[in-house]
Design a protein around this motif. Structure first.
Motif, short mmCIF file in Angstrom:
data_model
loop_
_atom_site.label_atom_id
_atom_site.label_comp_id
_atom_site.label_asym_id
_atom_site.label_seq_id
_atom_site.Cartn_x
_atom_site.Cartn_y
_atom_site.Cartn_z
N TYR A 267 0.86 -1.18 0.00
CA TYR A 267 0.00 0.00 0.00
C TYR A 267 0.90 1.23 0.00
O TYR A 267 1.78 1.36 0.85
CB TYR A 267 -0.91 0.00 1.23
N HIS A 268 0.69 2.11 -0.96
CA HIS A 268 1.45 3.35 -1.07
C HIS A 268 0.66 4.46 -0.37
O HIS A 268 -0.40 4.86 -0.85
CB HIS A 268 1.70 3.70 -2.54
N THR A 269 1.18 4.92 0.76
CA THR A 269 0.43 5.85 1.61
C THR A 269 0.23 7.23 0.98
O THR A 269 -0.77 7.87 1.25
CB THR A 269 1.10 6.01 2.98
N LYS A 270 1.14 7.68 0.13
CA LYS A 270 0.97 9.00 -0.49
C LYS A 270 -0.07 8.98 -1.60
O LYS A 270 -0.91 9.86 -1.70
CB LYS A 270 2.30 9.51 -1.04
N THR A 271 -0.02 7.96 -2.48
CA THR A 271 -0.95 7.90 -3.60
C THR A 271 -2.22 7.14 -3.27
O THR A 271 -3.16 7.17 -4.05
CB THR A 271 -0.27 7.23 -4.82
N LYS A 272 -2.20 6.40 -2.14
CA LYS A 272 -3.33 5.57 -1.72
C LYS A 272 -3.68 4.53 -2.78
O LYS A 272 -4.84 4.28 -3.08
CB LYS A 272 -4.53 6.43 -1.36
N VAL A 273 -2.63 3.91 -3.34
CA VAL A 273 -2.78 2.86 -4.34
C VAL A 273 -2.33 1.54 -3.71
O VAL A 273 -1.30 1.47 -3.05
CB VAL A 273 -1.94 3.16 -5.60
N LEU A 274 -3.10 0.51 -3.96
CA LEU A 274 -2.85 -0.81 -3.43
C LEU A 274 -2.34 -1.70 -4.56
O LEU A 274 -2.95 -1.77 -5.61
CB LEU A 274 -4.16 -1.37 -2.86
N SER A 275 -1.18 -2.35 -4.35
CA SER A 275 -0.60 -3.26 -5.36
C SER A 275 -0.65 -4.67 -4.83
O SER A 275 -0.20 -4.94 -3.72
CB SER A 275 0.86 -2.88 -5.63
#
Length: 86
Positions: A77-85
């Motif tokens: 989970y990328h906390t800045k972009t709020k994108v989940l991979s």
């Protein structure tokens, strides 16, 4: 983000926190239970989740599929972009 785990190790020099042993998380974006390990890296703004159970996505800005090794069961989970991979 609210974490629960059996053990927590913080490395302030590297700005990382490692949660191990039945890790659970509750947040506005997602929740899960009983993960083996979670690594929070403040430098890269990533939360790496290893082998979670009952993973529920609540609200994220994006969802990407990495196509990696399914045996590893790592979700990032990328906390800045709020994108989940996954």
């Amino acid at each position: 983000m609210k974490f629960k785990s059996e053990q927590t190790n913080r490395n302030s020099r590297e700005k990382t926190t490692v949660f191990t042993g039945n890790v659970s998380l509750s947040s506005e974006a997602f929740s899960f239970e009983n993960a083996e390990k979670v690594i929070v890296d403040e430098t890269t703004n990533e939360v790496k989740i290893y082998k979670p159970r009952n993973f529920k996505v609540i609200h994220v800005n994006g969802l990407t599929r990495t196509g990696g090794n399914t045996e590893q069961d790592v979700i990032v989970y990328h906390t800045k972009t709020k994108v989940l991979s996954m």
